[in-house]
Write a protein that holds these residues in place. Structure first.
Motif, PDB file in Angstrom:
ATOM      1  N   ASN A   1       3.322  20.606   3.987  1.00  0.00           N
ATOM      2  CA  ASN A   1       3.034  20.052   5.326  1.00  0.00           C
ATOM      3  C   ASN A   1       4.072  19.009   5.756  1.00  0.00           C
ATOM      4  N   LEU A   2       5.064  18.768   4.891  1.00  0.00           N
ATOM      5  CA  LEU A   2       6.230  17.928   5.201  1.00  0.00           C
ATOM      6  C   LEU A   2       5.879  16.455   5.463  1.00  0.00           C
ATOM      7  N   THR A   3       4.701  16.029   4.999  1.00  0.00           N
ATOM      8  CA  THR A   3       4.297  14.618   5.133  1.00  0.00           C
ATOM      9  C   THR A   3       5.202  13.729   4.289  1.00  0.00           C
ATOM     10  N   LEU A   4       5.608  12.609   4.861  1.00  0.00           N
ATOM     11  CA  LEU A   4       6.428  11.639   4.137  1.00  0.00           C
ATOM     12  C   LEU A   4       5.528  10.546   3.586  1.00  0.00           C
ATOM     13  N   TRP A   5       5.626  10.321   2.274  1.00  0.00           N
ATOM     14  CA  TRP A   5       4.860   9.267   1.613  1.00  0.00           C
ATOM     15  C   TRP A   5       5.790   8.110   1.265  1.00  0.00           C
ATOM     16  N   ILE A   6       5.325   6.889   1.557  1.00  0.00           N
ATOM     17  CA  ILE A   6       6.086   5.679   1.223  1.00  0.00           C
ATOM     18  C   ILE A   6       5.192   4.767   0.397  1.00  0.00           C
ATOM     19  N   SER A   7       5.687   4.355  -0.767  1.00  0.00           N
ATOM     20  CA  SER A   7       4.913   3.465  -1.632  1.00  0.00           C
ATOM     21  C   SER A   7       5.850   2.753  -2.622  1.00  0.00           C
ATOM     22  N   PRO A   8       5.724   1.431  -2.741  1.00  0.00           N
ATOM     23  CA  PRO A   8       4.875   0.545  -1.939  1.00  0.00           C
ATOM     24  C   PRO A   8       5.531   0.213  -0.599  1.00  0.00           C
ATOM     25  N   VAL A   9       4.708  -0.006   0.392  1.00  0.00           N
ATOM     26  CA  VAL A   9       5.212  -0.311   1.732  1.00  0.00           C
ATOM     27  C   VAL A   9       5.792  -1.724   1.762  1.00  0.00           C
ATOM     28  N   GLU A  10       6.910  -1.875   2.474  1.00  0.00           N
ATOM     29  CA  GLU A  10       7.553  -3.170   2.665  1.00  0.00           C
ATOM     30  C   GLU A  10       7.588  -3.514   4.150  1.00  0.00           C
ATOM     31  N   ILE A  11       7.814  -4.788   4.440  1.00  0.00           N
ATOM     32  CA  ILE A  11       7.891  -5.213   5.840  1.00  0.00           C
ATOM     33  C   ILE A  11       9.020  -4.487   6.565  1.00  0.00           C
ATOM     34  N   LEU A  12      10.130  -4.264   5.868  1.00  0.00           N
ATOM     35  CA  LEU A  12      11.274  -3.593   6.489  1.00  0.00           C
ATOM     36  C   LEU A  12      10.973  -2.143   6.858  1.00  0.00           C
ATOM     37  N   ASP A  13       9.886  -1.580   6.344  1.00  0.00           N
ATOM     38  CA  ASP A  13       9.516  -0.206   6.701  1.00  0.00           C
ATOM     39  C   ASP A  13       8.908  -0.138   8.099  1.00  0.00           C
ATOM     40  N   ASN A  14       8.586  -1.281   8.652  1.00  0.00           N
ATOM     41  CA  ASN A  14       7.997  -1.317   9.995  1.00  0.00           C
ATOM     42  C   ASN A  14       8.964  -0.715  11.014  1.00  0.00           C
ATOM     43  N   GLY A  15       8.455   0.182  11.864  1.00  0.00           N
ATOM     44  CA  GLY A  15       9.320   0.755  12.892  1.00  0.00           C
ATOM     45  C   GLY A  15       8.944   2.171  13.269  1.00  0.00           C
TER      46      GLY A  15
ATOM     47  N   GLU B   1       0.828  -1.203   0.000  1.00  0.00           N
ATOM     48  CA  GLU B   1       0.000   0.000   0.000  1.00  0.00           C
ATOM     49  C   GLU B   1       0.868   1.261   0.000  1.00  0.00           C
ATOM     50  N   LYS B   2       0.191   2.412  -0.108  1.00  0.00           N
ATOM     51  CA  LYS B   2       0.844   3.713   0.005  1.00  0.00           C
ATOM     52  C   LYS B   2       0.444   4.318   1.341  1.00  0.00           C
ATOM     53  N   VAL B   3       1.424   4.758   2.116  1.00  0.00           N
ATOM     54  CA  VAL B   3       1.144   5.262   3.451  1.00  0.00           C
ATOM     55  C   VAL B   3       1.735   6.661   3.608  1.00  0.00           C
ATOM     56  N   SER B   4       1.062   7.467   4.413  1.00  0.00           N
ATOM     57  CA  SER B   4       1.544   8.824   4.692  1.00  0.00           C
ATOM     58  C   SER B   4       1.877   8.959   6.167  1.00  0.00           C
ATOM     59  N   LEU B   5       3.051   9.521   6.442  1.00  0.00           N
ATOM     60  CA  LEU B   5       3.486   9.775   7.817  1.00  0.00           C
ATOM     61  C   LEU B   5       3.488  11.288   8.032  1.00  0.00           C
ATOM     62  N   PRO B   6       2.568  11.788   8.847  1.00  0.00           N
ATOM     63  CA  PRO B   6       2.463  13.245   9.030  1.00  0.00           C
ATOM     64  C   PRO B   6       3.603  13.807   9.877  1.00  0.00           C
ATOM     65  N   CYS B   7       4.017  15.012   9.533  1.00  0.00           N
ATOM     66  CA  CYS B   7       5.042  15.702  10.305  1.00  0.00           C
ATOM     67  C   CYS B   7       4.369  16.619  11.333  1.00  0.00           C
ATOM     68  N   CYS B   8       5.155  17.421  12.004  1.00  0.00           N
ATOM     69  CA  CYS B   8       4.640  18.248  13.091  1.00  0.00           C
ATOM     70  C   CYS B   8       4.592  19.740  12.745  1.00  0.00           C
TER      71      CYS B   8
ATOM     72  N   THR C   1       9.844   6.971  -1.929  1.00  0.00           N
ATOM     73  CA  THR C   1       9.490   8.023  -0.970  1.00  0.00           C
ATOM     74  C   THR C   1       9.438   9.395  -1.648  1.00  0.00           C
ATOM     75  N   GLU C   2       8.575  10.224  -1.078  1.00  0.00           N
ATOM     76  CA  GLU C   2       8.510  11.634  -1.467  1.00  0.00           C
ATOM     77  C   GLU C   2       7.956  12.424  -0.286  1.00  0.00           C
ATOM     78  N   MET C   3       8.269  13.709  -0.247  1.00  0.00           N
ATOM     79  CA  MET C   3       7.822  14.549   0.861  1.00  0.00           C
ATOM     80  C   MET C   3       7.016  15.726   0.333  1.00  0.00           C
ATOM     81  N   ASP C   4       5.895  15.984   0.988  1.00  0.00           N
ATOM     82  CA  ASP C   4       5.095  17.156   0.643  1.00  0.00           C
ATOM     83  C   ASP C   4       5.862  18.410   1.071  1.00  0.00           C
TER      84      ASP C   4
END
Length: 275
Positions: free
Chosen positions: A69-83, A13-20, A63-66
């Motif tokens: 809002n500095l959100t980090l996008w990861i696609s496609p997600v891998e098991i090693l991305d867990n953490g 999947e494609k996931v977004s990690l929000p920044c602060c 990966t790419e960053m907005d």
């Protein structure tokens, strides 16, 4: 205390990690330094003065960053991305914000496969070894099951190359089957589950041999049979002699009567002739 947020995603999947922090419309990214790092030490992505200055090789083309809002996008997600991920924002070398995000990655397990092997069989019951297996999932799963909707505990084992590798799980169950029973196996992982059911049939429905009669019944039957045979034997020997002797007596009596009648007849004839 650092603010922590939990984000969940599945492999592929494609996931977004929000920044602060969000860049104000009156400013631009050129005044900021932004660091996205994993597990504190590994830098995923870094921007300085509006330009990307570093990207980890494992995240190349994923990966790419907005830029606002500095959100980090990861696609496609891998098991090693867990953490654990950390977004650090600096403005004029001063830390504006520091935020930690926990990314939990799941990978779907295969549909459980149930196999039954007969280890012993009799008219009364069938002993079976039930095996339930599933593979290719993440994180480490829990295996559970039921027999006719009654919960059972599997003897489970897991195989994985590392703590960030797909898992293979196998559960075993020893059963003494006296009648047909429905067995269910479920593999549960991070709120998800895959299940399979199988109807186990008792294989040997042989007919139980009749119970032999008691000893006293057998003895009485033997005595009756022997008595009957003796009676027939005695009758066969006695009756012919009795009938024969009776016939002889009747023949003798008839002969005597005829001999007594003969002289009378001759006398009558003589008298007639003399007259």
């Amino acid at each position: 205390a650092l603010e922590k947020k939990v984000v969940k995603s599945r492999v592929g999947e494609k996931v977004s990690l929000p920044c602060c922090h969000e860049i104000p419309s009156s400013e631009s990214l050129h005044k900021y330094r932004v660091y996205w790092q994993k597990n504190v030490t590994d830098v995923v992505l870094a921007y300085s003065e509006g330009n990307m200055i570093f990207r980890h090789e494992r995240y190349q083309n994923r990966t790419e960053m907005d830029l606002w809002n500095l959100t980090l996008w990861i696609s496609p997600v891998e098991i090693l991305d867990n953490g654990s991920y950390q977004c650090v924002v600096q403005r004029n070398s001063v830390v504006v914000c520091d935020k930690t995000i926990i990314l939990i990655v799941t990978a779907d397990f295969s549909k459980p496969n149930i196999m039954a092997e007969v280890s012993a069989d009799s008219c009364e019951s069938t002993e079976m070894v039930i095996t339930c297996s599933s593979h290719g999932g993440f994180p480490k799963p829990k295996i559970s099951g039921a027999l006719n909707n009654m919960s059972v505990e599997w003897n489970a084992s897991w195989v994985s190359m590392s703590n960030l590798s797909p898992y293979n799980v196998t559960g075993k169950l020893m059963l003494n089957v006296t009648k047909d029973v429905n067995v269910t196996c479920s593999v549960e992982y991070d709120g998800f589950a895959k299940s399979t059911s199988l109807l186990l049939k008792k294989t040997n429905n042989c007919i139980v041999p009749p119970v032999p009669p008691p000893y006293n019944v057998i003895t009485a039957s033997i005595i009756i049979v022997i008595t009957f045979i003796l009676a027939i034997t005695l009758a066969a020997r006695y009756l012919p002699r009795h009938v024969c002797s009776h016939c002889c007596k009747r023949q003798d009596s008839v002969g005597v009567k005829e001999s007594m009648k003969a002289p009378v007849s001759s006398k009558g004839t003589a008298e007639t002739s003399s007259v």
